[in-house]
Design an enzyme around this catalytic site. Structure first.
Site, short mmCIF file in Angstrom:
data_model
loop_
_atom_site.label_atom_id
_atom_site.label_comp_id
_atom_site.label_asym_id
_atom_site.label_seq_id
_atom_site.Cartn_x
_atom_site.Cartn_y
_atom_site.Cartn_z
N VAL A 1 6.94 -8.91 9.94
CA VAL A 1 8.07 -9.56 9.29
C VAL A 1 9.33 -8.70 9.30
O VAL A 1 10.41 -9.17 8.94
CB VAL A 1 7.74 -9.94 7.82
CG1 VAL A 1 6.48 -10.80 7.76
CG2 VAL A 1 7.59 -8.71 6.93
N GLN A 2 9.19 -7.45 9.71
CA GLN A 2 10.33 -6.54 9.62
C GLN A 2 11.53 -6.96 10.46
O GLN A 2 12.67 -6.90 10.01
CB GLN A 2 9.90 -5.12 10.02
CG GLN A 2 9.11 -4.39 8.96
CD GLN A 2 8.90 -2.92 9.31
OE1 GLN A 2 9.65 -2.33 10.07
NE2 GLN A 2 7.86 -2.33 8.74
N SER B 1 -30.81 15.14 12.08
CA SER B 1 -32.04 15.71 12.65
C SER B 1 -31.82 16.11 14.11
O SER B 1 -30.89 15.64 14.78
CB SER B 1 -33.16 14.68 12.58
OG SER B 1 -32.91 13.60 13.48
N SER C 1 5.91 -12.69 -6.10
CA SER C 1 4.76 -12.14 -5.38
C SER C 1 3.95 -11.22 -6.30
O SER C 1 4.46 -10.71 -7.31
CB SER C 1 5.22 -11.35 -4.16
OG SER C 1 5.97 -10.21 -4.55
N GLU D 1 -6.14 2.52 16.28
CA GLU D 1 -6.60 1.30 15.61
C GLU D 1 -7.42 0.42 16.55
O GLU D 1 -8.48 -0.10 16.19
CB GLU D 1 -5.41 0.50 15.09
CG GLU D 1 -4.68 1.15 13.93
CD GLU D 1 -3.35 0.48 13.62
OE1 GLU D 1 -2.75 0.83 12.59
OE2 GLU D 1 -2.90 -0.39 14.42
N HIS E 1 6.02 3.64 9.84
CA HIS E 1 5.36 3.31 11.11
C HIS E 1 6.48 2.86 12.04
O HIS E 1 7.28 2.01 11.69
CB HIS E 1 4.33 2.20 10.92
CG HIS E 1 3.64 1.79 12.19
ND1 HIS E 1 3.24 2.70 13.15
CD2 HIS E 1 3.26 0.58 12.67
CE1 HIS E 1 2.66 2.07 14.15
NE2 HIS E 1 2.67 0.77 13.89
N SER F 1 0.81 -1.21 0.00
CA SER F 1 0.00 0.00 0.00
C SER F 1 0.85 1.27 0.00
O SER F 1 0.71 2.13 -0.87
CB SER F 1 -0.93 0.00 1.21
OG SER F 1 -1.62 1.24 1.31
N GLN F 2 1.73 1.40 0.98
CA GLN F 2 2.57 2.60 1.04
C GLN F 2 3.74 2.52 0.07
O GLN F 2 4.13 3.52 -0.53
CB GLN F 2 3.10 2.81 2.46
CG GLN F 2 2.06 3.36 3.43
CD GLN F 2 1.60 4.76 3.08
OE1 GLN F 2 2.33 5.55 2.51
NE2 GLN F 2 0.37 5.06 3.44
N GLY G 1 -2.10 4.33 0.94
CA GLY G 1 -1.23 4.53 -0.20
C GLY G 1 -1.93 5.03 -1.45
O GLY G 1 -1.41 5.90 -2.15
#
Length: 334
Positions: free
Chosen positions: A86-87, A253, A52, A196, A109, A28-29, A135
């Site tokens: 996984v980092q 309303s 992938s 989150e 992040h 995404s990013q 992203g």
């Protein structure tokens, strides 16, 4: 606004002209930041596993993706945009051994750096540049000439030169067009996780699902419960997005506004607030990070079991049928 905010004139994109930027991960990013930097005239390479879907996507966008280790070795600025879980292992095996003093290690992040899963090598500075949007929005706003507001943070001991490079990077992805707000790794990570868990994902999901169950258990049709507790939520969130709580209350309303003031505090009570504080303490103390990292070490059995259960909930089955009746919705199914 009390925080320091940087705009276009505060960043010098030319500082990146002789630098190679390695984007690790084309999700995404990754895809958005890589394309924006490329369009800003930067030298960008992509690290992505061959075979992938994201590898094929990078190729379709004109990149020639390298293995993570090779991209890390070639980059002067190395931005890890891989999934949090996984980092840590990939950093130890493929990234850290290939970084040199003078390189800048980046992220969008701060989870792994803040919680000690990614520890920079001697002489390697760290910085965070985090767009406050998904992203696809980072990309589409850049293409339109705008930019998504972003956050920037520096690791302990990071040099002034590295700070300027990080600001240049933020400009390259379009962040300084919208404004880049200064923060810290701790603040970005802890507030992100808290939002989150308590509101955006955990809080809203639990509220919607429980309200749906209450109506169905009381004998109302599931279709009516879905419309009132999930479908119409978008209308309210859009009003929040455009003008905050006051604009939402102005737009609904008087009956709905009165119900908001008098019944809302009975749902989110003092007890709820105490539980929110407990969750924040778990985040600040590293307990949530430890729980999530350990869950991944044993191949996520709890995570997968709960995911299966949640995907079969009645609200999901009813929602699928009703969304099929609404041609204006670009319906998605998992």
């Amino acid at each position: 606004m009390s925080a320091k905010v940087y705009y276009e004139d505060d960043a010098d994109l030319s500082l990146l002209k002789d630098k190679t930027i390695a984007i690790l991960g084309y999700g995404s990013q990754g895809h958005a930041q890589a394309q924006n930097l490329k369009d800003s005239g930067c030298n960008v390479i992509v690290g992505q596993r061959k075979g992938s879907a994201n590898y094929d996507l990078a190729v379709s966008h004109g990149f020639d993706p390298l293995p993570i280790a090779e991209a890390s070795k070639a980059g002067d600025l190395v931005n890890i945009l891989l999934p949090d879980e996984v980092q840590g292992d990939l950093y130890k095996s493929d990234i850290k051994p290939n970084m040199e003093p003078g390189n800048l290690l980046m992220c969008s992040h701060g989870f792994n750096i803040h919680f000690g899963q990614v520890i920079p090598a001697e002489g390697v500075d760290t910085a965070l540049v985090a767009p406050k949007g998904p992203g696809h929005l980072v990309r589409s706003e850049y293409v339109k000439g705008g930019g998504v507001p972003s956050l920037i943070a520096m690791g302990d001991g990071t040099s002034e030169d590295s700070r300027k490079l990080a600001l240049a990077y933020a400009k390259g992805i379009g962040g300084t067009r919208g404004g880049v707000i200064e923060t810290s790794f701790a603040e970005e990570t802890e507030t992100d996780l808290f939002g989150e868990q308590v509101v955006l994902c955990g809080g809203v999901s639990a509220l919607v699902k429980t309200a749906f169950e209450v109506l169905v258990e009381a004998g109302y049709q599931p279709e009516m419960a879905y419309f009132e507790c999930m479908h119409e939520l978008k209308l309210i969130v859009d009003l929040f997005y455009e003008g905050g709580l006051n604009y939402m209350r102005y737009s609904v309303s008087n009956t709905a506004e009165f119900g908001d003031y008098t019944r809302g505090p009975r749902i989110v009570t003092a007890e709820t607030k105490l539980e929110m504080k407990k969750i924040l303490e778990e985040i600040q103390g590293g307990h949530f990070a430890k729980e999530w990292l350990l869950e991944n070490k044993v191949n996520t059995p709890t995570f997968q079991a709960v995911r299966r259960k949640e995907r079969s909930h009645q609200i999901e089955q009813v929602g699928k049928e009703l969304r099929g009746m609404m041609s204006w919705i670009d319906s998605k199914e998992v």
